[in-house]
Design a protein around this motif. Structure first.
Motif, PDB file in Angstrom:
ATOM      1  N   ILE A 188      11.356  27.610 -11.059  1.00 18.65           N
ATOM      2  CA  ILE A 188      10.888  27.868 -12.417  1.00 18.65           C
ATOM      3  C   ILE A 188      11.926  27.368 -13.410  1.00 18.65           C
ATOM      4  O   ILE A 188      13.122  27.587 -13.239  1.00 18.65           O
ATOM      5  CB  ILE A 188      10.633  29.371 -12.627  1.00 18.65           C
ATOM      6  N   ASP A 189      11.465  26.698 -14.447  1.00 22.11           N
ATOM      7  CA  ASP A 189      12.357  26.252 -15.512  1.00 22.11           C
ATOM      8  C   ASP A 189      12.460  27.371 -16.544  1.00 22.11           C
ATOM      9  O   ASP A 189      11.634  27.482 -17.452  1.00 22.11           O
ATOM     10  CB  ASP A 189      11.822  24.968 -16.152  1.00 22.11           C
ATOM     11  N   PHE A 190      13.474  28.197 -16.404  1.00 20.73           N
ATOM     12  CA  PHE A 190      13.620  29.366 -17.265  1.00 20.73           C
ATOM     13  C   PHE A 190      13.867  28.980 -18.714  1.00 20.73           C
ATOM     14  O   PHE A 190      13.506  29.726 -19.624  1.00 20.73           O
ATOM     15  CB  PHE A 190      14.756  30.249 -16.752  1.00 20.73           C
ATOM     16  N   ALA A 191      14.496  27.842 -18.940  1.00 14.57           N
ATOM     17  CA  ALA A 191      14.773  27.424 -20.316  1.00 14.57           C
ATOM     18  C   ALA A 191      13.484  27.158 -21.085  1.00 14.57           C
ATOM     19  O   ALA A 191      13.399  27.440 -22.283  1.00 14.57           O
ATOM     20  CB  ALA A 191      15.651  26.173 -20.318  1.00 14.57           C
ATOM     21  N   LYS A 192      12.481  26.629 -20.411  1.00 15.12           N
ATOM     22  CA  LYS A 192      11.213  26.333 -21.077  1.00 15.12           C
ATOM     23  C   LYS A 192      10.416  27.592 -21.388  1.00 15.12           C
ATOM     24  O   LYS A 192       9.471  27.551 -22.182  1.00 15.12           O
ATOM     25  CB  LYS A 192      10.368  25.402 -20.203  1.00 15.12           C
TER      26      LYS A 192
ATOM     27  N   PRO B 142      20.391  31.109  -7.763  1.00 15.52           N
ATOM     28  CA  PRO B 142      21.158  32.230  -8.319  1.00 15.52           C
ATOM     29  C   PRO B 142      20.316  33.494  -8.464  1.00 15.52           C
ATOM     30  O   PRO B 142      19.090  33.459  -8.415  1.00 15.52           O
ATOM     31  CB  PRO B 142      21.621  31.698  -9.677  1.00 15.52           C
ATOM     32  N   SER B 143      20.980  34.594  -8.677  1.00 14.80           N
ATOM     33  CA  SER B 143      20.304  35.871  -8.884  1.00 14.80           C
ATOM     34  C   SER B 143      19.766  35.956 -10.309  1.00 14.80           C
ATOM     35  O   SER B 143      20.151  35.192 -11.196  1.00 14.80           O
ATOM     36  CB  SER B 143      21.270  37.025  -8.625  1.00 14.80           C
TER      37      SER B 143
ATOM     38  N   LYS C 253      18.300  23.222 -22.447  1.00 14.97           N
ATOM     39  CA  LYS C 253      16.991  22.570 -22.355  1.00 14.97           C
ATOM     40  C   LYS C 253      16.311  22.757 -21.007  1.00 14.97           C
ATOM     41  O   LYS C 253      15.078  22.752 -20.921  1.00 14.97           O
ATOM     42  CB  LYS C 253      17.146  21.073 -22.639  1.00 14.97           C
ATOM     43  N   CYS C 254      17.095  22.891 -19.927  1.00 13.85           N
ATOM     44  CA  CYS C 254      16.497  22.985 -18.590  1.00 13.85           C
ATOM     45  C   CYS C 254      17.347  23.875 -17.699  1.00 13.85           C
ATOM     46  O   CYS C 254      18.556  23.665 -17.576  1.00 13.85           O
ATOM     47  CB  CYS C 254      16.370  21.583 -17.981  1.00 13.85           C
ATOM     48  N   VAL C 255      16.718  24.881 -17.100  1.00 13.24           N
ATOM     49  CA  VAL C 255      17.343  25.701 -16.050  1.00 13.24           C
ATOM     50  C   VAL C 255      16.310  25.803 -14.929  1.00 13.24           C
ATOM     51  O   VAL C 255      15.621  26.807 -14.772  1.00 13.24           O
ATOM     52  CB  VAL C 255      17.739  27.096 -16.557  1.00 13.24           C
ATOM     53  N   ASN C 256      16.200  24.741 -14.159  1.00 15.99           N
ATOM     54  CA  ASN C 256      15.183  24.656 -13.109  1.00 15.99           C
ATOM     55  C   ASN C 256      15.779  25.158 -11.792  1.00 15.99           C
ATOM     56  O   ASN C 256      16.508  24.436 -11.111  1.00 15.99           O
ATOM     57  CB  ASN C 256      14.699  23.213 -12.966  1.00 15.99           C
ATOM     58  N   VAL C 257      15.487  26.401 -11.416  1.00 14.61           N
ATOM     59  CA  VAL C 257      16.070  27.017 -10.230  1.00 14.61           C
ATOM     60  C   VAL C 257      15.010  27.855  -9.518  1.00 14.61           C
ATOM     61  O   VAL C 257      13.987  28.222 -10.096  1.00 14.61           O
ATOM     62  CB  VAL C 257      17.286  27.908 -10.584  1.00 14.61           C
ATOM     63  N   ARG C 258      15.296  28.145  -8.280  1.00 18.42           N
ATOM     64  CA  ARG C 258      14.451  29.076  -7.524  1.00 18.42           C
ATOM     65  C   ARG C 258      15.299  30.310  -7.253  1.00 18.42           C
ATOM     66  O   ARG C 258      16.079  30.361  -6.309  1.00 18.42           O
ATOM     67  CB  ARG C 258      13.984  28.440  -6.219  1.00 18.42           C
ATOM     68  N   CYS C 259      15.160  31.296  -8.128  1.00 17.35           N
ATOM     69  CA  CYS C 259      16.028  32.461  -8.041  1.00 17.35           C
ATOM     70  C   CYS C 259      15.698  33.285  -6.798  1.00 17.35           C
ATOM     71  O   CYS C 259      14.625  33.159  -6.203  1.00 17.35           O
ATOM     72  CB  CYS C 259      15.904  33.316  -9.289  1.00 17.35           C
ATOM     73  N   PHE C 260      16.642  34.106  -6.407  1.00 14.08           N
ATOM     74  CA  PHE C 260      16.493  34.906  -5.200  1.00 14.08           C
ATOM     75  C   PHE C 260      15.275  35.816  -5.323  1.00 14.08           C
ATOM     76  O   PHE C 260      15.138  36.581  -6.264  1.00 14.08           O
ATOM     77  CB  PHE C 260      17.762  35.741  -4.981  1.00 14.08           C
ATOM     78  N   GLY C 261      14.350  35.723  -4.350  1.00 12.44           N
ATOM     79  CA  GLY C 261      13.150  36.544  -4.349  1.00 12.44           C
ATOM     80  C   GLY C 261      11.926  35.864  -4.936  1.00 12.44           C
ATOM     81  O   GLY C 261      10.814  36.364  -4.816  1.00 12.44           O
ATOM     82  N   SER C 262      12.122  34.716  -5.587  1.00 10.37           N
ATOM     83  CA  SER C 262      10.996  33.995  -6.176  1.00 10.37           C
ATOM     84  C   SER C 262      10.423  33.004  -5.170  1.00 10.37           C
ATOM     85  O   SER C 262      11.074  32.607  -4.210  1.00 10.37           O
ATOM     86  CB  SER C 262      11.443  33.259  -7.438  1.00 10.37           C
ATOM     87  N   LEU C 263       9.185  32.581  -5.393  1.00 15.15           N
ATOM     88  CA  LEU C 263       8.517  31.638  -4.510  1.00 15.15           C
ATOM     89  C   LEU C 263       8.393  30.246  -5.130  1.00 15.15           C
ATOM     90  O   LEU C 263       7.833  29.348  -4.522  1.00 15.15           O
ATOM     91  CB  LEU C 263       7.114  32.150  -4.158  1.00 15.15           C
TER      92      LEU C 263
ATOM     93  N   LYS D 286      23.549  21.473 -20.961  1.00 19.82           N
ATOM     94  CA  LYS D 286      22.180  21.367 -21.458  1.00 19.82           C
ATOM     95  C   LYS D 286      21.131  21.396 -20.344  1.00 19.82           C
ATOM     96  O   LYS D 286      20.004  21.821 -20.580  1.00 19.82           O
ATOM     97  CB  LYS D 286      22.014  20.074 -22.260  1.00 19.82           C
ATOM     98  N   ASN D 287      21.492  20.909 -19.148  1.00 19.67           N
ATOM     99  CA  ASN D 287      20.505  20.791 -18.070  1.00 19.67           C
ATOM    100  C   ASN D 287      21.103  21.249 -16.748  1.00 19.67           C
ATOM    101  O   ASN D 287      22.160  20.747 -16.340  1.00 19.67           O
ATOM    102  CB  ASN D 287      20.023  19.340 -17.923  1.00 19.67           C
ATOM    103  N   ILE D 288      20.431  22.181 -16.081  1.00 21.24           N
ATOM    104  CA  ILE D 288      20.852  22.649 -14.756  1.00 21.24           C
ATOM    105  C   ILE D 288      19.644  22.582 -13.830  1.00 21.24           C
ATOM    106  O   ILE D 288      18.589  23.152 -14.120  1.00 21.24           O
ATOM    107  CB  ILE D 288      21.391  24.086 -14.800  1.00 21.24           C
ATOM    108  N   ASN D 289      19.810  21.874 -12.729  1.00 22.34           N
ATOM    109  CA  ASN D 289      18.731  21.727 -11.751  1.00 22.34           C
ATOM    110  C   ASN D 289      19.291  22.046 -10.367  1.00 22.34           C
ATOM    111  O   ASN D 289      20.052  21.268  -9.804  1.00 22.34           O
ATOM    112  CB  ASN D 289      18.172  20.307 -11.777  1.00 22.34           C
ATOM    113  N   ILE D 290      18.931  23.218  -9.835  1.00 21.08           N
ATOM    114  CA  ILE D 290      19.384  23.646  -8.507  1.00 21.08           C
ATOM    115  C   ILE D 290      18.188  23.567  -7.567  1.00 21.08           C
ATOM    116  O   ILE D 290      17.291  24.408  -7.614  1.00 21.08           O
ATOM    117  CB  ILE D 290      19.968  25.070  -8.549  1.00 21.08           C
ATOM    118  N   ARG D 291      18.171  22.542  -6.715  1.00 23.58           N
ATOM    119  CA  ARG D 291      17.002  22.270  -5.882  1.00 23.58           C
ATOM    120  C   ARG D 291      16.987  23.077  -4.585  1.00 23.58           C
ATOM    121  O   ARG D 291      15.967  23.162  -3.921  1.00 23.58           O
ATOM    122  CB  ARG D 291      16.951  20.778  -5.562  1.00 23.58           C
ATOM    123  N   THR D 292      18.117  23.635  -4.211  1.00 24.20           N
ATOM    124  CA  THR D 292      18.165  24.399  -2.973  1.00 24.20           C
ATOM    125  C   THR D 292      17.515  25.764  -3.170  1.00 24.20           C
ATOM    126  O   THR D 292      17.253  26.191  -4.298  1.00 24.20           O
ATOM    127  CB  THR D 292      19.621  24.565  -2.520  1.00 24.20           C
TER     128      THR D 292
END
Length: 480
Positions: A174-178, A145-146, A161-171, A135-141
């Motif tokens: 972003i919580d993609f699930a929201k 992921p791509s 409910k939550c996919v809070n990650v900084r994908c490759f190439g993003s600044l 339900k919740n994934i938070n990758i702070r590093t």
């Protein structure tokens, strides 16, 4: 025998029987006139109490230790009630094969938090295979992921409910699930509008995944945005807009008073129109605000009214490439967000004065001030005064910050990840890392002149993961 000594002997005999799991039916006389029930053996505790006790353990302890204790405890370790609030937070020292084995043995896992560098694409693969209730994934590093893996994740778990990650190439994180409009949630709107074409997909242009498809038809971009916002303004919760920012579009956004998540990026390469971004201060329900590439924002009359606003709900603030207007009021803006947990102000021209109120953010755990060439150690001194809970600090490409910064931030003793890439450090105070930051697990560095320093640091902190720049020093000068 003295009566008090006799009572002590009886209590010892009673405790021995309890430890052996023998039934206890009589009462023990206390030192007062009252009678107290004898302690109950842990095996006789009600199930709901045992599950509450086990919930204080880590997920890997439940899988690796509790399950091997007894059949009954093995059954406890598989209860859905236990895993409802249990998070898997792997340590940096955990090998990849053990990490993947843990996923395999955690089919009830609902929450995963990653605080250090891993192969995030492989991690997402294992989650998709072994953790069907995620339900919740938070990758702070960073990077995370791509985009293709995020698409895979959202497809596999449409109700996540939550996919809070900084994908490759993003600044940004972003919580993609929201923002996932694939689930047809009327409370979510993700709109990408190209300033020169009117027939673009319903997508975001800042390193985000496609979140649905919507053709604008005969409507102009601002007309389409206005129509969508007018229809949903009374109940819209999450909004992500990537378009040419205009004052008209900002005014429409300000009508959505229920917004809790707001992401705005200006994708117009030739931005010659000024706008008052601070009209967004009227959105008092915001919990997350992310602004990108708003160089032409105007201060207006915000200086006079900004102190009358309270953003106590905001826990996550990201302002990247904010421009001079946002930079000039950054100090006041941060002072209004006293409950900040996550702050990202990279790629600006902030000064120490612009961040002087950061010491008021006592709950801050994540700070990224990378690519701010004017910041000095004075900014970090303010940080050290109030941000004692800080766990992640990124000082990449801050050329004025010198080697003494380690002494300056020594009060942030809960620090787990430190990044100082992009600049050369002599490493004069690296020997204090173990003393000042006992929880430090990951150290990202650029090129340090003294290689012996690394060897001694590894000997003193064997669990510390040191990540050096692999690019040749002469070539790497152009990296930043």
């Amino acid at each position: 025998m003295d009566p008090s000594a006799l009572r002590g002997v009886k209590k010892m005999r009673l405790l021995r029987r309890i430890g052996r799991g023998q039934p206890v039916t009589h009462r023990v006389e206390a030192s007062t006139s009252r009678e107290v029930q004898a302690p109950v053996h842990i095996a006789r505790l009600p199930d709901f109490i045992m599950l509450k006790i086990l919930s204080y353990l880590s997920a890997e302890e439940v899988v690796c230790n509790i399950r091997a204790t007894s059949r009954k405890w093995n059954a406890y370790s598989k209860e859905d009630e236990l895993w409802r609030n249990l998070a898997f937070v792997p340590k940096v020292s955990m090998p990849d094969d053990i990490l993947y084995m843990c996923f395999k043995n955690m089919p009830q896992l609902r929450t995963f938090i990653l605080n250090h560098t891993r192969d995030c694409d492989l991690v997402i693969d294992r989650i998709c295979v072994y953790c069907p209730q995620m339900k919740n994934i938070n990758i702070r590093t960073k990077p995370g992921p791509s985009l293709s893996q995020i698409e895979k994740l959202l497809y596999k778990f449409p109700e996540i409910k939550c996919v809070n990650v900084r994908c490759f190439g993003s600044l940004m994180h972003i919580d993609f699930a929201k923002l996932n409009t694939c689930i047809h949630n009327p409370h979510i709107l993700s709109l990408y509008i190209n300033s020169t074409h009117y027939g673009y997909d319903f997508t975001l242009d800042i390193g985000m995944v496609k979140l649905g498809t919507y053709l604008l038809g005969q409507l102009t971009p601002i007309e389409k945005l206005r129509l969508e916002l007018q229809e949903r303004k009374n109940y819209l919760k999450c909004l992500a807009v990537s378009c040419k920012v205009t004052q008209e579009s900002l005014n429409e956004i300000c009508e959505c008073k229920q917004l809790t998540y707001l992401l705005i990026t200006n994708n117009d390469e030739v931005d010659d129109e000024s706008y008052d971004i601070f009209c967004l201060l009227s959105l008092r329900s915001l919990e997350t605000m992310q602004l990108l590439a708003l160089e032409n924002s105007d201060v207006g009359d915000v200086i006079h009214g900004i102190h009358q606003v309270d953003f106590h709900r905001i826990t996550k603030l990201e302002v990247v490439k904010g421009g001079s207007a946002l930079e000039s009021v950054m100090n006041s803006l941060i002072s209004l967000c006293k409950n900040l947990n996550h702050l990202n102000v990279q790629d600006n021209l902030l000064t120490d004065e612009d961040l002087s109120s950061i010491e008021q953010c006592s709950k801050l755990e994540y700070l990224d001030i990378s690519k701010n060439p004017l910041l000095t150690n004075e900014c970090l001194r303010k940080l050290s005064l109030g941000c004692r809970l800080l766990r992640y600090l990124d000082l990449t490409a801050c050329p004025v910050i010198n080697d003494d910064f380690i002494l300056v931030i020594r009060n942030c003793n809960k620090l787990q990840t430190l990044r100082i890439e992009g600049e050369f450090f002599a490493g004069n105070h690296f020997r204090h890392l173990k003393t000042f930051f006992p929880e430090l697990s990951e150290f990202h560095v650029y090129h340090v002149q003294d290689e012996v320093l690394y060897s001694s640091l590894k000997e003193e902190m064997p669990t510390l993961k040191i990540i050096q720049c692999e690019i040749d020093v002469e070539v790497c000068n152009y990296k930043w």
